[in-house]
Design an enzyme around this catalytic site. Structure first.
Site, mmCIF file in Angstrom:
data_model
loop_
_atom_site.group_PDB
_atom_site.id
_atom_site.type_symbol
_atom_site.label_atom_id
_atom_site.label_comp_id
_atom_site.label_asym_id
_atom_site.label_seq_id
_atom_site.Cartn_x
_atom_site.Cartn_y
_atom_site.Cartn_z
ATOM 1 N N ARG A 8 0.825 -1.209 0.000
ATOM 2 C CA ARG A 8 0.000 0.000 0.000
ATOM 3 C C ARG A 8 0.859 1.259 0.000
ATOM 4 N NH1 ARG A 8 -3.380 -0.797 5.087
ATOM 5 N NH2 ARG A 8 -2.017 -2.555 5.521
ATOM 6 N N SER A 35 -5.688 4.197 5.193
ATOM 7 C CA SER A 35 -5.259 2.808 5.128
ATOM 8 C C SER A 35 -4.683 2.453 3.755
ATOM 9 C CB SER A 35 -6.461 1.924 5.442
ATOM 10 O OG SER A 35 -6.116 0.584 5.347
ATOM 11 N N GLU A 56 -19.471 2.701 -1.343
ATOM 12 C CA GLU A 56 -18.663 2.110 -2.405
ATOM 13 C C GLU A 56 -19.344 2.168 -3.767
ATOM 14 O OE1 GLU A 56 -19.308 0.667 0.538
ATOM 15 O OE2 GLU A 56 -17.362 0.929 1.493
ATOM 16 N N PHE A 81 -15.149 -4.773 0.087
ATOM 17 C CA PHE A 81 -16.221 -3.873 -0.361
ATOM 18 C C PHE A 81 -16.123 -3.547 -1.850
ATOM 19 C CE2 PHE A 81 -14.911 -2.564 4.040
ATOM 20 C CZ PHE A 81 -15.795 -3.421 4.655
ATOM 21 N N HIS A 113 -6.223 -5.575 1.275
ATOM 22 C CA HIS A 113 -6.872 -6.509 2.196
ATOM 23 C C HIS A 113 -7.562 -7.642 1.445
ATOM 24 C CE1 HIS A 113 -5.928 -3.237 4.805
ATOM 25 N NE2 HIS A 113 -6.547 -3.721 5.851
ATOM 26 N N ASP A 121 -9.285 -9.076 11.250
ATOM 27 C CA ASP A 121 -10.631 -8.581 10.960
ATOM 28 C C ASP A 121 -11.646 -9.713 10.766
ATOM 29 O OD1 ASP A 121 -10.141 -5.915 11.221
ATOM 30 O OD2 ASP A 121 -9.626 -5.613 9.105
ATOM 31 N N ARG A 171 -2.750 -7.041 2.733
ATOM 32 C CA ARG A 171 -2.736 -6.114 3.862
ATOM 33 C C ARG A 171 -1.336 -6.021 4.487
ATOM 34 N NH1 ARG A 171 -3.235 -5.729 9.688
ATOM 35 N NH2 ARG A 171 -2.673 -7.907 9.795
#
Lengths: 322, 555
Positions: A8, A35, A56, A81, A113, A121, A171
């Site tokens: 990321r 994030s 989204e 999402f 993720h 999570d 992630r």
């Protein structure tokens, strides 16, 4: 020692670099810009950065509207999402609209993720269906990079090539498997190890596992070809056919449901070009669960996604083909 | 500038006909929602949108996003009328290989958004608006959403976001027709208030029950609420929206699903069904038979014309007829453009100005500047050259062009070249000059004759009956071919203008129904008459139609 780096962070840094080079690059986020590391882009280019909140469907469709006007929007949030929350929008607002020989709108969907390695999570957030969802939508290209070098290269390619693209990031920090000067091309797999006894085709974080499996099999006198198939769609059918012809069997690895995912894509291709035995390493059609960072390897093991499972699959194939 | 009323009106009618043509040929499609937004489309296409059919992707064009994509015939028909492709192509609608897909698609030039999956268009429009902001472009984005569509949560995601980004380059129409696929909207998912009972008109009677505008206000939008079939209200709302800065605007347009075709109006069944090919010619005629009421205020209190305008407006007249007399062309004197200027702010209803004056070419610009929307001059005081000049001045100012003839005058030969672009022909049925005269019977025959003649000469405007029109003769006037009706003493001269206008409309409706029944009979005998009448399911229409058919001996 294997070097690890965060996908990321590299994505966010690359966005800024290409944002400086190309004023049409815009970034759209959905309350996960911190994030996804796109926030610094917003600081640098406030007029080209839109945070639409936890929405989204809106994220994707606004991106489509921006792309319709010639912008190159990068729409980013978590894989759970996107596509999870907005398949209809991806299909009808991005993939379907085509004119003047351009198929789909020029939206770049980059999500993080993906897969079980999300960890703590839990199963609700561990997206194991995204490859399946995205690759069946016409005009959409799907990429699962294995390391930060891939991410940087693909992000740049995304700006240079027209069309709706999807890329899934991990992630956690990922091991670097490619050399700095590695060239990436849409639809072309990268052979990381050559071998003649079996092929391991992998994507994402399983590429490193494939390399480890190949190393350990080498000790046992089995020569494995390892391919990073970061381009899941379009898939490199020629390279797969060649591998099938020359090694006689293929093990596929993915951090995704084995149904309709990467292994399925390889199977579809091979079954039409040069059918050989195939074993698919991946989630066997069930959901994940929470695991702390230190426990993620155990979670993956629980789902049969480790270098040992890969090695065993190679051996199983070889017992069939001999 | 005038409204360009007839310019829009004619094209709305033409587009509606193309919708029927396309859907009938396809055997499926959505007439209801195409017709509820027909006037909105007309005002956008023929008054506001900047576009170039020869260069559909011209970067500075305005964008029109049809979010309620199932109403695609309503978009395609206007693209055809606007010149993006041949009108005959409408018959390829929904067929294999056609650019006219079941829902709007980039395959068709002029389409800005591939609609169909509901709830997406507003977000897409917002993306367009944000891109324009980055590029510092000034084009405007108009988006049409449906009320059923507003069930989609994404509409409200977009509403929030558009408000956050303060996009004033975005104007949205909510086509509030109260019907979605399954049923009335207020039953499926109320936007205003839950509908009690079966009568949708209940919702229309009480404005206190309309809540949807408040929802948008709560989201930070500039909200305008109008009758979505009134050209003048749509034009005013858009003009207002265009001037509002720092916030997006939504025009809540209350409309009637299937508007202009009686059996489709307010009937959920016509959301997505094609007409039977046998019925289509009757619908075509029905679309030709739309009528307008134009009360003449000089029949009221000449010392308080302001009040007469208000009475006409309260009565929901279509036009307001202004008889200007100069004391020379006619012996009487009424008022001139100065008075009209004073009356103009009182209403948005089109001013249908009838100049009974000498030398109209000298004064016509004054009447344009006073705010008239339709200006009619007398053939007796024009020639080819002066009328040509008037014609050009009016056209360039978006004012519709009328020509009037006295009872003893025929259409002059020089007028023929203007017929295809003429908007309105007033056939006087009294000697002009004063109110309260009796209708000259010979006008019936004269109107019928001229109506036929005009049909042959490609006249697209309307004939206006002016003079002594009342409840006893209005049906005959309609059957003669008149479509606009001036009511002086019969409307303004009466105590309750609203009731009188309603009575006028009822008579006209009766005459139209009679005409359509005759048409059905001529096409397919009693069978078709019955079949057509059976389509009228909502309210008491069917009983009334059966009565008319019985009287005509067709059932």
């Amino acid at each position: 020692m294997t070097e690890f780096a965060d996908m990321r962070t590299v994505y966010g840094e690359t966005l800024i670099k290409i944002g400086e080079e190309n004023p049409d690059v815009v970034v759209v986020g959905a309350d996960t810009t911190d994030s996804l590391k796109t926030k610094p882009f917003g600081k640098k280019f406030p007029n080209r950065f839109f945070n639409v909140g936890i929405a989204e469907a809106n994220l994707i469709t606004i991106a489509a509207g921006l792309a319709n006007e010639g912008k190159i929007p990068f729409a980013s949030t978590y894989a759970a999402f996107l596509p999870g929350r907005c398949v209809d929008q991806i299909r009808n607002a991005i993939a379907y609209p085509s004119r003047n020989g351009k198929n789909g709108l020029n939206v770049k969907m980059v999500v993080s993720h993906g897969g079980l390695s999300v960890g703590a999570d839990g199963g609700s957030h561990q997206q194991i269906e995204d490859i399946a969802i995205m690759r069946v939508i016409p005009n959409v290209k799907v990429f699962i990079p294995s390391d930060t070098i891939s991410v940087e290269n693909l992000t740049r390619i995304f700006v240079q090539s027209y069309g709706p693209f999807f890329m899934r990031l991990a992630r956690s920090k990922t091991p670097i498997v490619h050399s700095k000067d590695q060239k990436f091309e849409i639809g072309k797999g990268i052979v990381l190890r050559d071998g003649s006894d079996c092929t391991i085709a992998a994507c994402g974080i399983t590429v490193q596992m494939a390399l480890e499996a190949a190393d350990s099999l080498k000790q046992e006198g089995v020569s494995c070809r390892v391919i990073d198939m970061f381009s899941v769609k379009p898939i490199d059918s020629d390279l797969l056919e060649k591998a099938a012809r020359e090694t006689g069997g293929i093990v596929t690895c993915e951090e995704h449901n084995i149904m309709a995912g990467f292994g399925s894509a390889v199977s579809e291709s091979i079954s039409e070009t040069y059918p050989v035995p195939i074993r698919r390493i991946g989630v066997r059609d069930r959901f994940g669960e929470s695991a702390r960072d230190s426990e993620i390897p155990l979670l993956l093991e629980k789902h049969g996604i480790t270098s040992i499972h890969i090695s065993n699959a190679v051996k199983e194939i070889r017992s069939k083909t001999r | 500038m005038g409204l360009n009323y007839y310019h829009i009106f004619k094209r709305v009618k033409e587009a509606r006909k193309l919708v029927i043509k396309g859907i009938t040929a396809a055997g499926s499609g959505h007439p209801g929602g195409s017709f509820s937004m027909a006037e909105i489309m007309g005002c956008l296409f023929y008054k506001f949108l900047k576009y170039d059919p020869k260069n559909p992707l011209w970067p500075d064009r305005d964008r029109l996003v049809l979010s309620k994509g199932h109403a695609s015939p309503g978009l395609f028909s206007n693209l055809a009328v606007a010149g993006y492709f041949e009108k005959s192509e409408i018959e390829t609608l929904r067929k294999l290989g056609s650019k006219l897909q079941g829902h709007p698609d980039f395959k068709c030039p002029g389409v800005e958004f591939c609609g169909g999956s509901l709830g997406l268009g507003l977000s897409f429009s917002l993306g367009m608006a944000l891109a324009a902001r980055i590029d510092k472009k000034n084009h405007h984005i108009y988006t049409i959403i449906g009320d059923g569509e507003s069930n989609e949560g994404q509409v409200w995601e977009a509403a929030m976001a558009a408000s956050k980004y303060k996009v004033d380059s975005l104007t949205v129409f909510l086509d509030r027709n109260f019907i979605q696929q399954d049923d009335y909207t207020e039953r499926v998912m109320p936007l205003d208030e839950e509908l009690v009972g079966d009568d949708i008109s209940e919702m229309w009677k009480n404005a206190a029950r309309w809540k949807v505008g408040d929802k948008w206000r709560a989201f930070g939008w500039n909200v305008l609420e109008i009758d979505g079939h009134r050209i003048e209200q749509i034009v005013k709302a858009i003009n207002t929206a265009l001037q509002v800065k720092g916030t997006p605007s939504i025009i809540v347009a209350r409309t009637i699903k299937g508007k202009s075709v009686e059996h489709m109006e307010d009937n959920p069944k016509w959301h997505g069904v094609a007409p039977n090919p046998q019925i289509s010619p009757i619908i075509d005629l029905e679309l030709d038979c739309q009528f307008l009421i134009s009360p003449s205020i000089i029949a009221g209190d000449m010392t308080n014309l302001e009040n007469e305008v208000k009475r006409a407006a309260h009565g929901r007249s279509d036009f307001i007829h202004l008889d200007v007399m100069d004391g020379m062309f006619v012996p009487n004197k009424t008022f001139d453009y100065e008075k009209i200027k004073q009356l103009r702010p009182l209403t948005t209803i089109p001013f249908d100005t009838h100049l009974m004056i000498n030398d109209p070419v000298k004064y016509v610009k004054n009447y344009v500047d006073a705010g008239c929307d339709i200006i009619t001059v007398h053939a007796e005081v024009c020639d080819e050259s002066s009328f040509g000049e008037i014609h050009d001045v009016l056209h360039s100012n978006d004012v519709s062009v009328g020509l009037a003839i006295n009872p003893d005058t025929e259409l002059p030969v020089w007028s023929e070249k203007f017929i295809p672009t003429l908007d309105q022909l007033i056939i006087m049925s009294v000697i002009p000059g004063k109110s309260g005269q009796k209708y000259i019977e010979a006008t019936h025959e004269k109107t019928q004759r001229i109506y036929k003649f005009l049909q042959d000469k490609k006249f697209e405007g309307l004939i206006e009956a002016d003079g002594g029109v009342d409840l006893t003769n209005i049906e005959s006037c309609f059957l003669d071919g008149a479509r606009v009706f001036v009511g002086g003493s019969a409307i303004i001269g009466q105590k309750d203008v609203r009731i009188m206008i309603c009575e006028f409309r009822k008579k006209l409706m009766h005459a139209r129904r009679k005409l359509l029944i005759q048409k059905a009979h001529s096409l397919g005998g009693n069978d078709l008459v019955n079949k057509w009448i059976d389509l009228h399911e909502v309210g008491k229409k069917k009983t009334e139609l059966l009565q008319i058919a019985k009287e005509a001996g067709f059932v």
